[in-house]
Design a protein around this motif. Sequence first.
Motif, mmCIF file in Angstrom:
data_model
loop_
_atom_site.group_PDB
_atom_site.id
_atom_site.type_symbol
_atom_site.label_atom_id
_atom_site.label_comp_id
_atom_site.label_asym_id
_atom_site.label_seq_id
_atom_site.Cartn_x
_atom_site.Cartn_y
_atom_site.Cartn_z
ATOM 1 N N ILE A 186 -6.096 53.217 53.851
ATOM 2 C CA ILE A 186 -4.925 52.383 54.106
ATOM 3 C C ILE A 186 -4.234 52.815 55.392
ATOM 4 O O ILE A 186 -3.872 51.987 56.236
ATOM 5 C CB ILE A 186 -3.957 52.452 52.916
ATOM 6 N N VAL A 187 -4.064 54.112 55.554
ATOM 7 C CA VAL A 187 -3.372 54.629 56.740
ATOM 8 C C VAL A 187 -4.153 54.326 58.010
ATOM 9 O O VAL A 187 -3.578 53.970 59.041
ATOM 10 C CB VAL A 187 -3.106 56.142 56.575
ATOM 11 N N VAL A 188 -5.467 54.459 57.957
ATOM 12 C CA VAL A 188 -6.289 54.133 59.126
ATOM 13 C C VAL A 188 -6.135 52.658 59.490
ATOM 14 O O VAL A 188 -5.997 52.302 60.661
ATOM 15 C CB VAL A 188 -7.771 54.480 58.861
ATOM 16 N N ALA A 189 -6.149 51.774 58.503
ATOM 17 C CA ALA A 189 -6.008 50.339 58.764
ATOM 18 C C ALA A 189 -4.655 50.024 59.398
ATOM 19 O O ALA A 189 -4.570 49.255 60.365
ATOM 20 C CB ALA A 189 -6.184 49.553 57.467
ATOM 21 N N VAL A 190 -3.590 50.616 58.874
ATOM 22 C CA VAL A 190 -2.254 50.394 59.424
ATOM 23 C C VAL A 190 -2.171 50.940 60.846
ATOM 24 O O VAL A 190 -1.628 50.292 61.751
ATOM 25 C CB VAL A 190 -1.189 51.046 58.518
ATOM 26 N N HIS A 191 -2.734 52.107 61.039
ATOM 27 C CA HIS A 191 -2.755 52.727 62.368
ATOM 28 C C HIS A 191 -3.471 51.835 63.380
ATOM 29 O O HIS A 191 -2.958 51.558 64.465
ATOM 30 C CB HIS A 191 -3.436 54.095 62.256
ATOM 31 N N TRP A 192 -4.657 51.363 63.033
ATOM 32 C CA TRP A 192 -5.415 50.506 63.940
ATOM 33 C C TRP A 192 -4.629 49.245 64.297
ATOM 34 O O TRP A 192 -4.587 48.836 65.455
ATOM 35 C CB TRP A 192 -6.739 50.102 63.302
ATOM 36 N N TYR A 193 -4.035 48.634 63.296
ATOM 37 C CA TYR A 193 -3.324 47.376 63.544
ATOM 38 C C TYR A 193 -2.130 47.583 64.458
ATOM 39 O O TYR A 193 -1.914 46.811 65.395
ATOM 40 C CB TYR A 193 -2.871 46.755 62.228
ATOM 41 N N LEU A 194 -1.332 48.610 64.210
ATOM 42 C CA LEU A 194 -0.138 48.834 65.016
ATOM 43 C C LEU A 194 -0.474 49.292 66.432
ATOM 44 O O LEU A 194 0.244 48.967 67.379
ATOM 45 C CB LEU A 194 0.762 49.874 64.342
ATOM 46 N N ARG A 195 -1.555 50.034 66.562
ATOM 47 C CA ARG A 195 -1.845 50.667 67.844
ATOM 48 C C ARG A 195 -2.571 49.745 68.817
ATOM 49 O O ARG A 195 -2.300 49.779 70.023
ATOM 50 C CB ARG A 195 -2.691 51.924 67.623
ATOM 51 N N SER A 196 -3.470 48.935 68.326
ATOM 52 C CA SER A 196 -4.357 48.175 69.209
ATOM 53 C C SER A 196 -4.068 46.686 69.133
ATOM 54 O O SER A 196 -3.377 46.220 68.236
ATOM 55 C CB SER A 196 -5.814 48.441 68.822
ATOM 56 N N GLY A 197 -4.623 45.963 70.074
ATOM 57 C CA GLY A 197 -4.444 44.514 70.092
ATOM 58 C C GLY A 197 -5.383 43.837 69.117
ATOM 59 O O GLY A 197 -6.202 42.993 69.508
ATOM 60 N N LEU A 198 -5.269 44.186 67.846
ATOM 61 C CA LEU A 198 -6.170 43.684 66.820
ATOM 62 C C LEU A 198 -5.445 42.718 65.891
ATOM 63 O O LEU A 198 -4.256 42.876 65.622
ATOM 64 C CB LEU A 198 -6.721 44.840 65.978
ATOM 65 N N VAL A 219 -5.189 43.755 54.269
ATOM 66 C CA VAL A 219 -4.735 44.529 55.434
ATOM 67 C C VAL A 219 -3.313 44.134 55.800
ATOM 68 O O VAL A 219 -2.462 44.987 56.073
ATOM 69 C CB VAL A 219 -5.683 44.326 56.631
ATOM 70 N N TYR A 220 -3.029 42.836 55.805
ATOM 71 C CA TYR A 220 -1.670 42.353 56.078
ATOM 72 C C TYR A 220 -0.673 42.961 55.093
ATOM 73 O O TYR A 220 0.405 43.433 55.489
ATOM 74 C CB TYR A 220 -1.649 40.827 55.986
ATOM 75 N N ARG A 221 -1.023 42.987 53.818
ATOM 76 C CA ARG A 221 -0.115 43.534 52.808
ATOM 77 C C ARG A 221 0.092 45.028 52.998
ATOM 78 O O ARG A 221 1.194 45.543 52.800
ATOM 79 C CB ARG A 221 -0.662 43.248 51.406
ATOM 80 N N TRP A 222 -0.972 45.715 53.404
ATOM 81 C CA TRP A 222 -0.830 47.142 53.678
ATOM 82 C C TRP A 222 0.139 47.382 54.824
ATOM 83 O O TRP A 222 0.999 48.262 54.752
ATOM 84 C CB TRP A 222 -2.190 47.736 54.032
ATOM 85 N N VAL A 223 -0.011 46.632 55.902
ATOM 86 C CA VAL A 223 0.873 46.801 57.063
ATOM 87 C C VAL A 223 2.320 46.567 56.657
ATOM 88 O O VAL A 223 3.220 47.337 57.007
ATOM 89 C CB VAL A 223 0.458 45.854 58.200
ATOM 90 N N GLY A 257 7.356 48.860 63.431
ATOM 91 C CA GLY A 257 6.160 49.685 63.357
ATOM 92 C C GLY A 257 5.608 49.999 64.743
ATOM 93 O O GLY A 257 5.143 51.124 64.994
ATOM 94 N N HIS A 258 5.668 49.024 65.634
ATOM 95 C CA HIS A 258 5.229 49.265 67.006
ATOM 96 C C HIS A 258 6.096 50.330 67.665
ATOM 97 O O HIS A 258 5.593 51.210 68.370
ATOM 98 C CB HIS A 258 5.273 47.969 67.810
ATOM 99 N N ALA A 259 7.410 50.266 67.444
ATOM 100 C CA ALA A 259 8.315 51.270 68.012
ATOM 101 C C ALA A 259 7.997 52.654 67.453
ATOM 102 O O ALA A 259 7.996 53.653 68.193
ATOM 103 C CB ALA A 259 9.762 50.885 67.710
ATOM 104 N N PHE A 260 7.729 52.722 66.161
ATOM 105 C CA PHE A 260 7.353 53.987 65.526
ATOM 106 C C PHE A 260 6.099 54.561 66.171
ATOM 107 O O PHE A 260 6.034 55.749 66.510
ATOM 108 C CB PHE A 260 7.146 53.743 64.034
ATOM 109 N N VAL A 300 6.657 44.568 61.782
ATOM 110 C CA VAL A 300 5.663 44.800 62.833
ATOM 111 C C VAL A 300 6.325 45.363 64.088
ATOM 112 O O VAL A 300 5.809 46.308 64.706
ATOM 113 C CB VAL A 300 4.908 43.495 63.154
ATOM 114 N N ILE A 301 7.466 44.822 64.477
ATOM 115 C CA ILE A 301 8.143 45.279 65.694
ATOM 116 C C ILE A 301 8.651 46.710 65.517
ATOM 117 O O ILE A 301 8.534 47.541 66.422
ATOM 118 C CB ILE A 301 9.278 44.308 66.056
#
Length: 225
Positions: free
Chosen positions: A13-25, A46-50, A190-193, A187-188
């Motif tokens: 779960i953490v890897v999925a959240v990390h990938w989504y927040l970090r990259s243009g995915l 994945v959306y629910r995890w984020v 999370g991006h700041a985090f 999402v916004i």
Amino acid sequence: MRVRRFRFPAEVIVVAVHWYLRSGLSYRDVEELLAERGIEVDHVTVYRWVQRFTPLLADAARFARHAPGDRWYVDETYVKVNGVWRYVYRAIDQHGQVIDVLLAIRRDAAAARRFFTRALGTLKVIPREVVTDAAPVYPAVLDELIPAAWHHVEQYANNPIEADHGQLKRRLRPMRGLQTDRTAQVVIAGHAFLQNLRRGHYELAVGVRRALRVAAAFTELAQAI
């Protein structure tokens, strides 16, 4: 370690959240990347995890966060949510740490007051100087909430925060659209985090080389799930 009511390990779960927040995915991109590694997860999951775990991870990291500096640059930018323009109040300090972010329907005194009240209450730090553009709502709000701070308004003085908006815009550009104010705020924020993690504003992954710092920090934070 298994997450309550979830059939996937916290590490996945953490890897999925990390990938989504970090990259243009997109969520589907993350779904495909996980599938390539033998993990079958639907993009809706994945959306629910984020949405569920991004605030939880940021809160878990709160006690490891560096105290922000005493000079704040504050500005608003625009994002579209379900086809409607919204304002995003953002602030950074002189070290590039994102102080806070807030999605607002209007650009008015009420929104500015809500933004500063939230930032001051969360961080327990009072800035010595606040740099803004010439928006007329700021003087009264700052006199009310931070009367001792010097309110600095000068052409080009707010360039640091205006340039920093570009980091958020680059992340949002690949998305197919933010659908609700609540999900957009998650999402916004999370991006700041993640920006703050990348810039080293947390006592996490200490001693790990820079290229691996964010991944190591998320691994540490997996214990909070």
